[in-house]
Design an enzyme around this catalytic site. Structure first.
Site, PDB file in Angstrom:
ATOM      1  CG  HIS A 128      29.233 -59.129  81.178  1.00  0.00           C
ATOM      2  ND1 HIS A 128      30.346 -59.772  81.647  1.00  0.00           N
ATOM      3  CD2 HIS A 128      29.664 -57.995  80.576  1.00  0.00           C
ATOM      4  CE1 HIS A 128      31.417 -59.042  81.339  1.00  0.00           C
ATOM      5  NE2 HIS A 128      31.031 -57.964  80.685  1.00  0.00           N
ATOM      6  CG  ASP A 205      25.520 -57.877  86.180  1.00  0.00           C
ATOM      7  OD1 ASP A 205      25.883 -56.726  86.503  1.00  0.00           O
ATOM      8  OD2 ASP A 205      26.057 -58.526  85.266  1.00  0.00           O
ATOM      9  CD  GLN A 208      26.313 -51.482  81.275  1.00  0.00           C
ATOM     10  OE1 GLN A 208      26.029 -50.298  81.107  1.00  0.00           O
ATOM     11  NE2 GLN A 208      27.521 -51.960  81.042  1.00  0.00           N
ATOM     12  CE  LYS A 231      31.176 -52.117  82.818  1.00  0.00           C
ATOM     13  NZ  LYS A 231      30.521 -53.391  82.541  1.00  0.00           N
ATOM     14  CB  CYS A 369      31.690 -59.529  77.859  1.00  0.00           C
ATOM     15  SG  CYS A 369      33.374 -58.951  77.897  1.00  0.00           S
TER      16      CYS A 369
HETATM   17  C1  LIG Z   1      30.757 -54.587  82.719  1.00  0.00           C
HETATM   18  C2  LIG Z   1      29.764 -55.594  83.100  1.00  0.00           C
HETATM   19  C3  LIG Z   1      30.121 -56.700  83.877  1.00  0.00           C
HETATM   20  C4  LIG Z   1      31.534 -56.962  84.300  1.00  0.00           C
HETATM   21  O1  LIG Z   1      32.070 -55.904  85.038  1.00  0.00           O
HETATM   22  P1  LIG Z   1      33.629 -55.877  85.395  1.00  0.00           P
HETATM   23  O2  LIG Z   1      33.835 -54.477  85.832  1.00  0.00           O
HETATM   24  O3  LIG Z   1      34.372 -56.218  84.138  1.00  0.00           O
HETATM   25  O4  LIG Z   1      33.857 -56.871  86.482  1.00  0.00           O
HETATM   26  C5  LIG Z   1      29.139 -57.580  84.215  1.00  0.00           C
HETATM   27  N1  LIG Z   1      27.862 -57.400  83.841  1.00  0.00           N
HETATM   28  C6  LIG Z   1      27.470 -56.351  83.105  1.00  0.00           C
HETATM   29  C7  LIG Z   1      26.030 -56.196  82.740  1.00  0.00           C
HETATM   30  C8  LIG Z   1      28.417 -55.422  82.699  1.00  0.00           C
HETATM   31  O5  LIG Z   1      28.036 -54.382  81.956  1.00  0.00           O
END
Ligand SMILES: *Cc1c(COP(=O)(O)O)cnc(C)c1O
Length: 412
Positions: A128, A205, A208, A231, A369
């Site tokens: 991302h 990260d 997800q 999320k 993104c």
């Molecule tokens: C949504 C997402 C982000 C960014 O999250 P924010 O809530 O916009 O800070 C980063 N990495 C992944 C894999 C995402 O799905």
């Protein structure tokens, strides 16, 4: 393909906890398939936020008065809950942030201070933007090299490329647990283990994965893990950075201000202990408490049924979509979560997205993104459907019907 009776009851019960799911869009029942962008919120979270503002609102860590003490207690209890849900060694390793983006920026900026010219950072080609740009900024500022692990045509990470890039100059490997665009689950256990062999730290990260996988930080042994509250059924503007205490202790503060200090004078300022060293200023108190309620909700659902339901939605949707002529999927792997990215013929994804919206169906269109993934496949964007625990096979049937209708309109 029917759903088992028990599962249907479970899902109906879960759906009833999400008020937005009974909303109509353009006169049709809302079908929400944009869960990878943000999840909907259950009553438990909505009501907790309302109660806080109605009965408990106060600043924390400061006042001796009752309201302030209660707010402090609730905020810290949320932290404890999150720590135990993630199986972290200590709640002091759980830092409240604004979200995934904020957490990665914190690590890039603060851990980045410990790096020296010529050191190497590694990310992957499926990251991302928020796990790319902070590292680019850091690399430029500190004259570091940023290496990118390539991906296969399937979208899976190329582990040979990873092995080739990894060396004793690699100081940090920052990779996504699950791709938000492709839905592919990365082999992070292997990445963490191999990275540690050369002394590199690993940031995962988890934006997800937190809402789909059971995260056990002790078992995972990553050095940093970040995610966003919104999320995972929680509010926006709140997230978590987990870091191993021994590393966080060595890192300089990210921002200066109230709460992160121990003693301030014009001659010298000393800093508070973890986690407060990284939480400058009045935090998003209601966000933290709301995220605690979201984690409680998640914890209340049997994890096996959760996973099984999402898997069956993924398989069913994949089966139905495959029958559509000229469909092309992006991201194919045995290791996949309930996210499907696709295009149909030469139809622009926005056009399909707009016509689905007219039929009450929310999907995501665009680059998600992840522009480097779009460049890799030489496409402007995809249509992405992403399922959560409250979605159903019936909704998938309606979506397939609506999609066929959209295609028939756009193909003439
Ligand atoms: C949504 C997402 C982000 C960014 O999250 P924010 O809530 O916009 O800070 C980063 N990495 C992944 C894999 C995402 O799905």
């Amino acid at each position: 393909m029917g759903e088992s009776y028990e599962n249907r009851n479970l899902i109906e019960n879960i759906r009833s906890q999400f008020p937005i799911l009974s909303k109509k869009i353009h006169g049709q029942d809302l079908i929400y398939f944009d869960n990878a962008a943000t999840s909907q919120k259950p009553f438990g979270v909505i009501d907790r936020i309302k109660t806080y503002y109605r009965n408990e609102n106060s600043n924390i860590h400061r006042g001796v008065h009752s309201l302030s003490q209660k707010a402090t207690e609730d905020y810290e209890q949320a932290r404890n809950k999150i720590a135990s849900f993630l199986n972290a060694s200590n709640p002091s390793e759980i830092i409240f942030t604004k979200g995934t983006t904020d957490g990665i920026n914190l690590v890039a900026s603060s851990f980045g201070e410990l790096l020296n010219e010529g050191d190497e950072i590694m990310i992957s080609a499926m990251e991302h933007h928020s796990n790319i740009v902070p590292w680019q900024l850091l690399a430029k500022r500190k004259k570091l090299n940023l290496n990118v692990i390539s991906i296969h045509e399937s979208g899976e990470i190329d582990m040979e490329s990873f092995a080739k890039l990894l060396n004793d100059k690699t100081k940090i490997v920052a990779v996504t647990h699950i791709s938000n665009t492709l839905g592919i689950i990365n082999p992070i256990d292997e990445i963490i283990e191999k990275s540690h062999e050369v002394g590199a730290k690993v940031l995962i990260d988890g934006a997800q994965s937190i809402q789909h996988e059971k995260i056990d930080l002790k078992n995972l042994d990553c050095d940093f893990f970040v995610f966003s509250g919104h999320k995972v059924f929680g509010p926006t503007g709140i997230g978590i950075l987990y870091g191993k205490g021994e590393i966080l202790n060595k890192m300089p503060p990210y921002q200066g201000g109230g709460d992160m200090i121990e003693k301030v004078s014009f001659k010298e300022t000393t800093f508070n202990k973890l986690p407060f060293k990284f939480e400058a200023g009045t935090p998003n108190i209601v966000g933290g408490i709301g995220l605690g309620a979201a984690i409680e909700f998640l914890d209340s659902i049997d994890h096996e049924s959760f996973i099984e339901h999402e898997k069956s939605l993924l398989n069913y949707a994949q089966e139905q979509l495959t029958k559509i002529p000229n469909i092309r999927f992006y991201g194919q792997s045995q290791q996949k979560t309930s996210v499907i990215s696709f295009n149909v013929g030469n139809i622009h994804p926005f056009d399909i997205g707009t016509l689905l919206d007219k039929q009450g169906i929310a999907v995501r269109t665009g680059h998600h993104c992840t522009q480097p993934i779009m460049d890799f496949y030489k496409i402007p964007g995809t249509i992405r459907v992403s399922f959560s625990i409250y979605n159903t096979k019936k909704e998938i049937d309606l979506f397939i019907r609506a999609l066929k209708k959209a295609i028939s309109i756009l193909e003439i």
